[in-house]
Design an enzyme around this catalytic site. Structure first.
Site: not given
Ligand code: PLP
Length: 356
Positions: A101, A167, A191
């Site tokens: 991510w 994030d 989550k």
């Molecule tokens: N950032 C992190 C740390 C994540 O774990 C995730 C998804 O698991 C995301 C971003 C992306 O999230 P989304 O699916 O809501 O776009």
């Protein structure tokens, strides 16, 4: 009522508290005067009251100081990877590369300016949080506090000489946070906050409005703030589950109490991983996440991996398969995962050890 026993260790979407499911179900059936939550106008007085309450609850639960706005936006955390850069990156930003991510955030930011990657743990498949120095000539420094896929976590609010952006998709509400140290925090809801649909953005108002580029309306945090997260039709179900989750967090004693429980759950599982001859943790000890606990079979027992997976699944363990980039197992122990579930997984590991 659900039927059990289900021990949901999914990485997200994941376990939610029973009462969140029950109250949301009730609202879907009858939110107000025979109208389902799925049917009501987001401009109705009753829905606006839920929006206002959810913002107020978030501010209360995370102790968010004055001068910050709380937004619920569509597009998930993935949209935030680029929205952050679009709204804050004028010349150069610094990023810490701690996983998939984080590296996606880096990729998105590069579309808007220069990106300095201050450190990366890619050399060891992201099994640790690397040392880094924050440059002072950047618009902001971006971190991913919890690396969902690899199971590493930055557990402290760091001191940062420039605007700090985080994030927190997979560890928001898992511990108290000193929000005043951050310019912006974002997280997908699915989550620790509720079900998929909304991303939560907590932003210090004064950091906005300083980039020279023209922002499309949907990409402009200031427009979303001015419209109370309702510039477009909001994902009401997701926001409703956030509302219910925040009430549940308060009932459980707030994020301090939740944090203690999370630490206890993680301790029980890591102790077993370290003790059991069949398994080993994949992340360096001081970087271990208390949310996503990753482990594999020791080399001499590798062949037993599928057998353990099937054994655990038969005993009600759900979602323990590790992400394909790590392999092995990942037990996500988010807020709503009960200590009984963690103990059930530990018993499973112990029983399996006896068989071998
Ligand atoms: N950032 C992190 C740390 C994540 O774990 C995730 C998804 O698991 C995301 C971003 C992306 O999230 P989304 O699916 O809501 O776009």
């Amino acid at each position: 009522m659900r039927t059990g026993p289900v021990h949901n260790f999914g990485a997200g979407p994941c376990a939610l508290a029973d009462e969140v499911i029950e109250n949301t179900t009730k609202a879907v059936q009858n939110f107000k005067n025979g109208m389902s939550l799925l049917e009501i106008s987001h401009r109705s007085k009753d829905w606006m009251a839920i929006m206002d309450e959810t913002v107020a609850l978030f501010k209360e639960v995370l102790n968010i100081p004055a001068g910050y706005s709380v937004l619920f936006l569509g597009g998930g955390a993935s949209l935030q990877l680029l929205m952050v850069a679009m709204n804050l990156l004028e010349k150069k930003a610094a990023y810490l590369d701690t996983g998939v991510w984080a590296s996606k955030a880096i990729k998105e930011a590069k579309a808007f300016g220069e990106v300095q990657v201050v450190a990366s743990s890619k050399d060891k498949n992201y099994t640790y949080i690397p040392e880094y120095k924050i440059p002072e000539d950047v618009d902001y420094f971006h971190i991913t506090t919890n690396n969902t896929i690899y199971g590493s976590e930055i557990k402290k609010d760091i001191d940062c000489p420039v605007k700090l952006v985080a994030d927190m998709s997979s560890d928001i509400l898992s511990r108290p946070v000193d929000v005043s140290k951050y310019a912006l925090i974002y997280a997908g809801a699915q989550k620790n906050c509720g079900c998929a649909g909304a991303a939560i953005v907590i932003v210090k108002d004064e950091v906005l409005g300083h980039v020279s580029r023209q922002l499309p309306s949907m990409m402009d945090y200031k427009i979303h703030i001015a419209n109370g997260s309702m510039y477009n039709t909001p994902p009401v179900i997701s926001i409703y589950t956030i509302n219910q989750t925040l009430k549940w967090v308060k009932k459980m004693g707030g994020v301090e109490a939740i944090h203690k429980m999370n630490e206890e759950k993680a301790k029980i599982l890591y102790e077993e991983i370290d003790r059991n001859k069949l398994f080993r943790g994949t992340v360096e000890k001081d970087s271990r996440s208390i949310m996503n606990i990753c482990f594999v079979m020791n080399d001499e027992y590798k062949a037993l991996e599928e057998e353990f997976y099937n054994f655990a699944t038969k005993q009600g363990m759900i979602g323990i398969k590790g992400h394909r980039s790590v392999g092995g197992f990942r037990a996500s122990c988010y807020n709503a995962v009960r200590i009984e579930s963690v103990k059930a997984l530990v018993s499973c590991m112990q029983e399996f050890e006896k068989l071998h």
